[in-house]
Design a protein around this motif. Structure first.
Motif, PDB file in Angstrom:
ATOM      1  N   UNK A  59     -65.399 -26.751  -9.989  1.00  0.00           N
ATOM      2  CA  UNK A  59     -65.084 -28.154 -10.257  1.00  0.00           C
ATOM      3  C   UNK A  59     -66.336 -29.019 -10.118  1.00  0.00           C
ATOM      4  N   UNK A  60     -67.174 -28.685  -9.160  1.00  0.00           N
ATOM      5  CA  UNK A  60     -68.424 -29.427  -8.975  1.00  0.00           C
ATOM      6  C   UNK A  60     -69.393 -29.148 -10.128  1.00  0.00           C
ATOM      7  N   UNK A  61     -69.520 -27.882 -10.512  1.00  0.00           N
ATOM      8  CA  UNK A  61     -70.457 -27.509 -11.581  1.00  0.00           C
ATOM      9  C   UNK A  61     -70.085 -28.160 -12.906  1.00  0.00           C
ATOM     10  N   UNK A  62     -68.777 -28.193 -13.196  1.00  0.00           N
ATOM     11  CA  UNK A  62     -68.329 -28.741 -14.474  1.00  0.00           C
ATOM     12  C   UNK A  62     -67.869 -30.201 -14.356  1.00  0.00           C
ATOM     13  N   UNK A  63     -68.141 -30.791 -13.184  1.00  0.00           N
ATOM     14  CA  UNK A  63     -67.900 -32.219 -12.951  1.00  0.00           C
ATOM     15  C   UNK A  63     -66.449 -32.620 -13.203  1.00  0.00           C
ATOM     16  N   UNK A  64     -65.535 -31.810 -12.703  1.00  0.00           N
ATOM     17  CA  UNK A  64     -64.106 -32.141 -12.806  1.00  0.00           C
ATOM     18  C   UNK A  64     -63.719 -32.888 -11.534  1.00  0.00           C
ATOM     19  N   UNK A  65     -63.934 -34.181 -11.555  1.00  0.00           N
ATOM     20  CA  UNK A  65     -63.766 -35.002 -10.359  1.00  0.00           C
ATOM     21  C   UNK A  65     -62.346 -34.946  -9.816  1.00  0.00           C
ATOM     22  N   UNK A  66     -61.363 -34.926 -10.718  1.00  0.00           N
ATOM     23  CA  UNK A  66     -59.963 -34.918 -10.270  1.00  0.00           C
ATOM     24  C   UNK A  66     -59.649 -33.669  -9.444  1.00  0.00           C
ATOM     25  N   UNK A  67     -60.198 -32.530  -9.848  1.00  0.00           N
ATOM     26  CA  UNK A  67     -59.953 -31.291  -9.110  1.00  0.00           C
ATOM     27  C   UNK A  67     -60.693 -31.307  -7.774  1.00  0.00           C
ATOM     28  N   UNK A  68     -61.875 -31.887  -7.731  1.00  0.00           N
ATOM     29  CA  UNK A  68     -62.598 -32.003  -6.475  1.00  0.00           C
ATOM     30  C   UNK A  68     -61.817 -32.860  -5.476  1.00  0.00           C
ATOM     31  N   UNK A  69     -61.209 -33.918  -5.967  1.00  0.00           N
ATOM     32  CA  UNK A  69     -60.391 -34.774  -5.109  1.00  0.00           C
ATOM     33  C   UNK A  69     -59.165 -34.023  -4.594  1.00  0.00           C
ATOM     34  N   UNK A  70     -58.595 -33.186  -5.444  1.00  0.00           N
ATOM     35  CA  UNK A  70     -57.440 -32.392  -5.018  1.00  0.00           C
ATOM     36  C   UNK A  70     -57.839 -31.370  -3.955  1.00  0.00           C
ATOM     37  N   UNK A  71     -59.019 -30.793  -4.090  1.00  0.00           N
ATOM     38  CA  UNK A  71     -59.511 -29.853  -3.080  1.00  0.00           C
ATOM     39  C   UNK A  71     -59.702 -30.567  -1.749  1.00  0.00           C
ATOM     40  N   UNK A  72     -60.283 -31.746  -1.817  1.00  0.00           N
ATOM     41  CA  UNK A  72     -60.505 -32.531  -0.599  1.00  0.00           C
ATOM     42  C   UNK A  72     -59.175 -32.894   0.060  1.00  0.00           C
ATOM     43  N   UNK A  73     -58.226 -33.349  -0.743  1.00  0.00           N
ATOM     44  CA  UNK A  73     -56.930 -33.755  -0.200  1.00  0.00           C
ATOM     45  C   UNK A  73     -56.174 -32.567   0.379  1.00  0.00           C
ATOM     46  N   UNK A  74     -56.354 -31.399  -0.209  1.00  0.00           N
ATOM     47  CA  UNK A  74     -55.702 -30.194   0.316  1.00  0.00           C
ATOM     48  C   UNK A  74     -56.128 -29.935   1.760  1.00  0.00           C
ATOM     49  N   UNK A  75     -57.414 -30.014   2.033  1.00  0.00           N
ATOM     50  CA  UNK A  75     -57.899 -29.760   3.392  1.00  0.00           C
ATOM     51  C   UNK A  75     -57.454 -30.874   4.342  1.00  0.00           C
ATOM     52  N   UNK A  76     -57.482 -32.102   3.873  1.00  0.00           N
ATOM     53  CA  UNK A  76     -57.012 -33.219   4.711  1.00  0.00           C
ATOM     54  C   UNK A  76     -55.542 -33.042   5.071  1.00  0.00           C
ATOM     55  N   UNK A  77     -54.738 -32.598   4.107  1.00  0.00           N
ATOM     56  CA  UNK A  77     -53.319 -32.330   4.385  1.00  0.00           C
ATOM     57  C   UNK A  77     -53.170 -31.179   5.376  1.00  0.00           C
ATOM     58  N   UNK A  78     -54.058 -30.186   5.266  1.00  0.00           N
ATOM     59  CA  UNK A  78     -54.040 -29.067   6.201  1.00  0.00           C
ATOM     60  C   UNK A  78     -54.323 -29.550   7.625  1.00  0.00           C
TER      61      UNK A  78
END
Length: 218
Positions: free
Chosen positions: A49-68
């Motif tokens: 997601x970072x390499x291909x600049x998919x910001x929405x997926x990066x935000x989902x990854x971040x939110x996943x860990x925060x929810x964890x």
């Protein structure tokens, strides 16, 4: 990529990627599937997601860990040192601000010299992130020192209790010299000190110290 040179090509080579990893990445961003991020796939999809600049997926990854983190907090448990430092490393590397803040808050409570400092990924952190962790630990020491001095003054009242409620059940326990109130305050204070050290190998010793202090307060 899709809006530029891709128009004149039938395929885009991705020889340096694993097929299964790229399929997982596509499943997470394709509208027909939009597969949720999971712990098992986080380390696969976040770099892509970072390499291909998919910001929405990066935000989902971040939110996943925060929810964890929120789930573990609700269960009164904490991630291990290894897992916490790994999330700290990911948030630092991929500039995930909210997750970085949450990881720093947790990391500052962990054993440093014989704990998180010994982990490989901690030594890969940026100088700024390391500074934030150490700065947080310093502020904790200052707060703890102030609290200890306050409780030392409170303990002086144990020899000569000033609370009438200790002798008369009709009174309310509110005096600073009340043994009952002091016991309650000590329990709260030690819970505060130890609540973030469940993964710390020295946590058992801290708990034993708490039991001794409570026994003496009685």
């Amino acid at each position: 990529m899709f809006e530029g040179d891709f128009k004149n090509k039938t395929e885009v080579p991705i020889a340096d990627k694993k097929y299964a990893d790229f399929v997982e990445f596509l499943l997470c961003i394709h509208p027909s599937t939009c597969k949720p991020v999971q712990r098992e796939t986080l380390d696969i999809v976040l770099p892509l997601a970072d390499e291909y600049e998919v910001e929405s997926l990066m935000q989902r990854c971040e939110q996943f860990v925060l929810n964890l983190f929120q789930l573990k907090d609700a269960q009164r448990s904490d991630p291990s040192n290894v897992e916490l430092v790994h999330f700290l490393y990911l948030s630092d590397k991929y500039k995930l601000g909210a997750l970085l803040d949450a990881c720093v808050i947790k990391a500052k409570y962990r054993t440093y010299e014989n704990g998180i400092k010994t982990l490989r990924e901690f030594n890969l952190l940026s100088a700024d992130t390391k500074f934030r962790v150490l700065s947080g630990r310093t502020s904790l020491l200052e707060v703890t020192s102030t609290d200890v001095q306050m409780f030392k003054k409170r303990l002086d009242h144990i020899v000569k209790p000033e609370c009438n409620a200790c002798n008369d059940p009709g009174w309310k326990h509110s005096s600073s010299g009340c043994r009952v109130q002091l016991k309650s305050d000590l329990l709260t204070y030690f819970d505060k000190l130890t609540s973030y050290f469940r993964e710390d190998p020295r946590y058992v010793k801290v708990s034993e110290g708490r039991k001794l202090a409570v026994k003496q307060a009685k």
